[in-house]
Design an enzyme around this catalytic site. Sequence first.
Site, PDB file in Angstrom:
ATOM      1  N   LYS A   1      47.283  39.472  31.389  1.00 35.36           N
ATOM      2  CA  LYS A   1      47.432  39.340  33.017  1.00 35.36           C
ATOM      3  C   LYS A   1      48.658  38.238  33.296  1.00 35.36           C
ATOM      4  O   LYS A   1      49.163  37.876  32.557  1.00 35.36           O
ATOM      5  CB  LYS A   1      45.834  38.467  33.467  1.00 35.36           C
ATOM      6  CG  LYS A   1      44.730  39.632  33.393  1.00 35.36           C
ATOM      7  CD  LYS A   1      45.068  40.977  34.254  1.00 35.36           C
ATOM      8  CE  LYS A   1      43.492  41.786  34.296  1.00 35.36           C
ATOM      9  NZ  LYS A   1      43.468  42.601  33.196  1.00 35.36           N
TER      10      LYS A   1
HETATM   11  C1  LIG Z   1      40.663  45.463  37.863  1.00 36.95           C
HETATM   12  C2  LIG Z   1      40.154  44.897  36.862  1.00 36.95           C
HETATM   13  N1  LIG Z   1      38.955  44.530  36.969  1.00 36.95           N
HETATM   14  C3  LIG Z   1      38.192  43.919  35.872  1.00 36.95           C
HETATM   15  C4  LIG Z   1      38.630  43.507  34.787  1.00 36.95           C
HETATM   16  C5  LIG Z   1      37.942  42.771  33.643  1.00 36.95           C
HETATM   17  O1  LIG Z   1      38.537  41.547  33.230  1.00 36.95           O
HETATM   18  P1  LIG Z   1      38.379  41.067  31.590  1.00 36.95           P
HETATM   19  O2  LIG Z   1      39.249  42.100  30.821  1.00 36.95           O
HETATM   20  O3  LIG Z   1      38.813  39.705  31.587  1.00 36.95           O
HETATM   21  O4  LIG Z   1      36.822  41.377  31.435  1.00 36.95           O
HETATM   22  C6  LIG Z   1      40.068  43.667  34.735  1.00 36.95           C
HETATM   23  C7  LIG Z   1      41.054  43.535  33.524  1.00 36.95           C
HETATM   24  O5  LIG Z   1      40.975  43.836  32.497  1.00 36.95           O
HETATM   25  C8  LIG Z   1      40.812  44.420  35.825  1.00 36.95           C
HETATM   26  O6  LIG Z   1      42.063  44.826  35.586  1.00 36.95           O
END
Ligand SMILES: Cc1ncc(COP(=O)(O)O)c(C=O)c1O
Length: 357
Positions: free
Chosen positions: A180
Amino acid sequence: MLIPISKPYIGDEEKKAVLNVLESGLLAQGRCVADLEERFAELCGVRHAIATSSGTTALHLALLANGVGPGDEVITTPFTFIASANSILFTGAKPIFVDIDEISFNLDPKLVEQVVTSNTKAIMPVHLYGQICDMDALLAIAEDYNLAIIEDACQAVGSTYNGRKAGSFGTGAFSLYATKNIMSAEGGMITTNDDGIAEQCRLLRNHGMRRRYYYDMLAFNYRMTDVHAAIGLAQIDRLPQFTSRRRANAEYYNANINSVITPKSLDGQGHVWHQYTIRVNGGRDRDLAVKHLNESGVGTGIFYPVPAHQHDYMRDIVGDVRLPVAERLSQEVISIPVHPQLSQEDLEKIVAEVNAL
Ligand SMILES: Cc1ncc(COP(=O)(O)O)c(C=O)c1O
């Protein structure tokens, strides 16, 4: 050598910060988590930020704290990472997918109002690729029908919409996953101006425990460690510089790519370019385009090849819905590297190879 689609920045500050935590012996729920929460709240212009173990767990708690549960419907986009929709399922609620706008890649507000029912509890706008959804229109619908707004801002840290920050429109959920715009390896953050929602999130994150070993409710361990928070703190200082590099890279592409459809930063948007996503359309073969780019040393990503409503397990829940724009764009999109560590030479090479498609 492949130019990677993403590249986490790990400098001396990140390394020192992790070592300091390890040497302090305070590895969990110590000073770094609290400091990161304070910095994040300030960044988003909200009263509270609550750190979690991931963006997925942040979304889950944001929904629960807004009272979303079995029998409820949450309107969202199918053109997203699957965690957006899965977090709705975790609560026992049902995702109601509506189609997206072709230019912004985000929820089309005109379609949102059409699917509101007496079971609708919330709207989950996903600020895809780093650009905030059409929040004026979505906030108006939420107000008319008394719906909660749960922003999936996982890709949009630091972005703005008419000067207002991502994560400040309702309850926000961010990801600090390694790829990110800023990261803590794994991690998440919930943002809110509502004291009650903030308190619920803090309780839900830590076993529903207000007083040690006395529990108010069935809840989770979704805590962030201090090791992760230390990395996040080093990164949050770098965000302005990272964002301006991403913006400069996107501007360079917009000015120089002429072979494919390029993405737009819409009026009033402070796009943070988590992804720079081109579209190969008009019957051109995306697989061939990806093959060409990868073989010539340009890394790519397909975000996302299958819209959320078309996975078999999701179809069993939501039925056979047709969402033509999302379905078509999932066949056309290719993200190319836009991260802050690209050199001028990388940018020139990427433009040359994209223009050769
Ligand atoms: C749009 C979106 N929602 C949710 C997530 C979930 O985040 P994480 O991978 O930190 O659980 C991500 C990232 O991976 C994402 O890009």
